[in-house]
Design a protein around this motif. Sequence first.
Motif, short mmCIF file in Angstrom:
data_model
loop_
_atom_site.label_atom_id
_atom_site.label_comp_id
_atom_site.label_asym_id
_atom_site.label_seq_id
_atom_site.Cartn_x
_atom_site.Cartn_y
_atom_site.Cartn_z
N HIS A 144 18.03 -7.04 -2.02
CA HIS A 144 17.46 -6.65 -0.72
C HIS A 144 17.74 -7.63 0.41
O HIS A 144 17.69 -7.25 1.58
N THR A 145 18.00 -8.90 0.09
CA THR A 145 18.21 -9.88 1.16
C THR A 145 19.44 -9.46 1.97
O THR A 145 19.36 -9.28 3.19
N LEU A 146 20.54 -9.27 1.27
CA LEU A 146 21.74 -8.80 1.93
C LEU A 146 21.59 -7.31 2.30
O LEU A 146 21.99 -6.87 3.38
N GLY A 147 20.98 -6.55 1.38
CA GLY A 147 20.85 -5.10 1.55
C GLY A 147 20.14 -4.71 2.85
O GLY A 147 20.63 -3.85 3.59
N HIS A 148 19.01 -5.35 3.13
CA HIS A 148 18.27 -5.00 4.35
C HIS A 148 19.12 -5.24 5.59
O HIS A 148 19.12 -4.44 6.53
N ALA A 149 19.85 -6.34 5.60
CA ALA A 149 20.68 -6.66 6.76
C ALA A 149 21.78 -5.60 6.90
O ALA A 149 22.02 -5.07 8.00
N LEU A 150 22.42 -5.26 5.78
CA LEU A 150 23.50 -4.25 5.83
C LEU A 150 22.96 -2.89 6.28
O LEU A 150 23.58 -2.20 7.09
N GLU A 151 21.77 -2.56 5.77
CA GLU A 151 21.18 -1.24 6.07
C GLU A 151 20.94 -1.07 7.56
O GLU A 151 21.09 0.01 8.11
N ASN A 152 20.57 -2.17 8.19
CA ASN A 152 20.23 -2.06 9.60
C ASN A 152 21.43 -2.17 10.53
O ASN A 152 21.37 -1.72 11.67
N ILE A 153 22.51 -2.76 10.04
CA ILE A 153 23.67 -2.89 10.92
C ILE A 153 24.62 -1.70 10.72
O ILE A 153 25.23 -1.23 11.66
N TYR A 154 24.73 -1.24 9.47
CA TYR A 154 25.70 -0.19 9.18
C TYR A 154 25.00 1.11 8.78
O TYR A 154 23.82 1.10 8.45
N GLU A 155 25.75 2.20 8.83
CA GLU A 155 25.18 3.51 8.48
C GLU A 155 25.13 3.66 6.95
O GLU A 155 25.98 4.29 6.35
N LEU A 156 24.13 3.08 6.34
CA LEU A 156 24.01 3.17 4.88
C LEU A 156 22.58 3.60 4.55
O LEU A 156 21.65 3.24 5.26
N THR A 157 22.41 4.33 3.43
CA THR A 157 21.04 4.60 2.99
C THR A 157 20.50 3.29 2.40
O THR A 157 21.27 2.37 2.07
N HIS A 158 19.17 3.25 2.23
CA HIS A 158 18.54 2.06 1.65
C HIS A 158 19.19 1.75 0.28
O HIS A 158 19.56 0.62 -0.01
N GLY A 159 19.37 2.80 -0.52
CA GLY A 159 19.92 2.61 -1.86
C GLY A 159 21.35 2.10 -1.83
O GLY A 159 21.72 1.21 -2.61
N GLN A 160 22.16 2.65 -0.95
CA GLN A 160 23.56 2.19 -0.86
C GLN A 160 23.60 0.72 -0.47
O GLN A 160 24.36 -0.07 -1.02
N ALA A 161 22.76 0.37 0.50
CA ALA A 161 22.76 -1.01 0.99
C ALA A 161 22.32 -1.98 -0.10
O ALA A 161 22.94 -3.04 -0.31
N ILE A 162 21.27 -1.62 -0.85
CA ILE A 162 20.82 -2.58 -1.87
C ILE A 162 21.77 -2.60 -3.07
O ILE A 162 21.87 -3.59 -3.77
N SER A 163 22.49 -1.50 -3.27
CA SER A 163 23.50 -1.49 -4.33
C SER A 163 24.56 -2.57 -4.05
O SER A 163 24.90 -3.38 -4.92
N ILE A 164 25.02 -2.60 -2.82
CA ILE A 164 26.02 -3.61 -2.42
C ILE A 164 25.37 -5.00 -2.51
O ILE A 164 25.99 -5.97 -2.98
N GLY A 165 24.12 -5.08 -2.12
CA GLY A 165 23.39 -6.36 -2.19
C GLY A 165 23.22 -6.84 -3.63
O GLY A 165 23.32 -8.04 -3.92
N MET A 166 23.01 -5.90 -4.56
CA MET A 166 22.83 -6.29 -5.97
C MET A 166 24.14 -6.83 -6.56
O MET A 166 24.13 -7.79 -7.32
N VAL A 167 25.24 -6.18 -6.17
CA VAL A 167 26.54 -6.66 -6.69
C VAL A 167 26.79 -8.09 -6.17
O VAL A 167 27.19 -8.98 -6.94
N ALA A 168 26.51 -8.31 -4.89
CA ALA A 168 26.71 -9.66 -4.34
C ALA A 168 25.81 -10.66 -5.07
O ALA A 168 26.26 -11.77 -5.44
N ALA A 169 24.56 -10.25 -5.35
CA ALA A 169 23.63 -11.16 -6.04
C ALA A 169 24.10 -11.44 -7.47
O ALA A 169 23.94 -12.55 -7.98
N CYS A 170 24.71 -10.45 -8.12
CA CYS A 170 25.26 -10.68 -9.47
C CYS A 170 26.38 -11.71 -9.40
O CYS A 170 26.50 -12.60 -10.25
N MET A 171 27.23 -11.56 -8.37
CA MET A 171 28.38 -12.48 -8.26
C MET A 171 27.91 -13.90 -7.95
O MET A 171 28.44 -14.87 -8.49
N VAL A 172 26.90 -14.01 -7.10
CA VAL A 172 26.34 -15.34 -6.81
C VAL A 172 25.70 -15.89 -8.09
O VAL A 172 25.84 -17.08 -8.41
N SER A 173 25.05 -15.02 -8.86
CA SER A 173 24.43 -15.45 -10.12
C SER A 173 25.47 -16.05 -11.06
O SER A 173 25.19 -17.02 -11.77
#
Length: 340
Positions: free
Chosen positions: A235-264
């Motif tokens: 959600h950290t990245l997801g919320h920011a993406l959701e508000n800047i780009y045309e994405l649903t909440h789920g799409q945005a957090i999906s991208i955010g989860m992948v980034a969080a996995c990579m950082v992990s």
Amino acid sequence: MKKVSFQIGQQTTQYFFDASFPQLESLIEYSNAVIITDENVFAKHKPKFKGGNVIVLKPGEEYKVQATADAIIGQLIEMGADRKTWLVGVGGGVVTDITGYVASLYMRGINYGFVPTTVLAMVDAAIGGKNGVNVGLYKNLVGAIRQPDFILYDYSFLRSLPKHEWSSGFAEIIKHACINDAAMFRALEKNTIAYYKKTPVAMAALVKRNALLKSEIARSDEHEQGNRKMLNFGHTLGHALENIYELTHGQAISIGMVAACMVSQNITGFKDTSRVMSLLKKYDLPVSAGYETKKVFNLMKMDKKKDRDVINYVMLDRIGKGTVQPILIKQLEEMINDLQ
Ligand SMILES: NC(=O)c1ccc[n+]([C@@H]2O[C@H](COP(=O)([O-])OP(=O)(O)OC[C@H]3O[C@@H](n4cnc5c(N)ncnc54)[C@H](O)[C@@H]3O)[C@@H](O)[C@H]2O)c1
């Protein structure tokens, strides 16, 4: 109708699983209740609202703002709503968030309940008592924590839910599996949205499992001092993406989860990013997007989970085990920049 009670903080929420909408009339004084819904839900389920006092909102995240709350308050005054009036939010997360928020403000707080109508609201938004509105680009910046008196689950609402909204809800289900429930992760790997759509018993069981999982986390940490932070996975990245780009909440957090996995991978040694990505793709969720890191990080700096230059970032130790670790925003920005 299966009833489960959950005490979160000082308040108890009754969950009515496998219920039907008309049962609402036996739960509250219906004539003194105001139902808040949106145009899409109202149009698809008109007969259900017959005889009720209904406020119909314009649908969409852009209406989850103070102006909508003010308009609802104006209508409540006109309708003669008093301290005994119940507010019932019937809709997705936008409707439940705004209903809970107004119920916390009106006459310093009136009773309220939810009938969630999206997968996302059933497994996530309706639960835990955090309700608020967006301010400009900042998600949920203004709000209250106050638990609903009841949540009534009528799965027949899901029959009219558009396909992409199913995926959006499954993003939160996959989040729950990632941070807390490896067995559910494996079950999701075996199944598909099509399976859950055509097998109502399986869908009902999945919704209940997720609703109770989130409730248990919220109960253990109502004010997000510890465990509850885990729910912000993606959600950290997801919320920011959701508000800047045309994405649903789920799409945005999906991208955010992948980034969080990579950082992990870099920080906790997490090894299953590809499994998480495959599962997200299976549920029609995006796993990458071109975005401007600078723009996104400028917005992330306003994240409520931020503490000066450090952000509490949710990562995975392994599937089914999330961990929250403080990380320098600058360091996170560099790592995410490298992923781009
Ligand atoms: N309070 C919390 O803890 C919490 C947690 C997660 C998400 N949220 C919030 O929830 C919101 C997202 O929730 P959402 O995805 O449910 O959004 P939403 O309320 O915008 O609903 C998505 C779309 O589906 C439509 N819809 C809803 N139910 C329908 C039905 N049964 N049939 C046909 N159409 C229907 C809506 O009109 C809308 O167009 C965001 O604002 C997010 O911040 C809050």
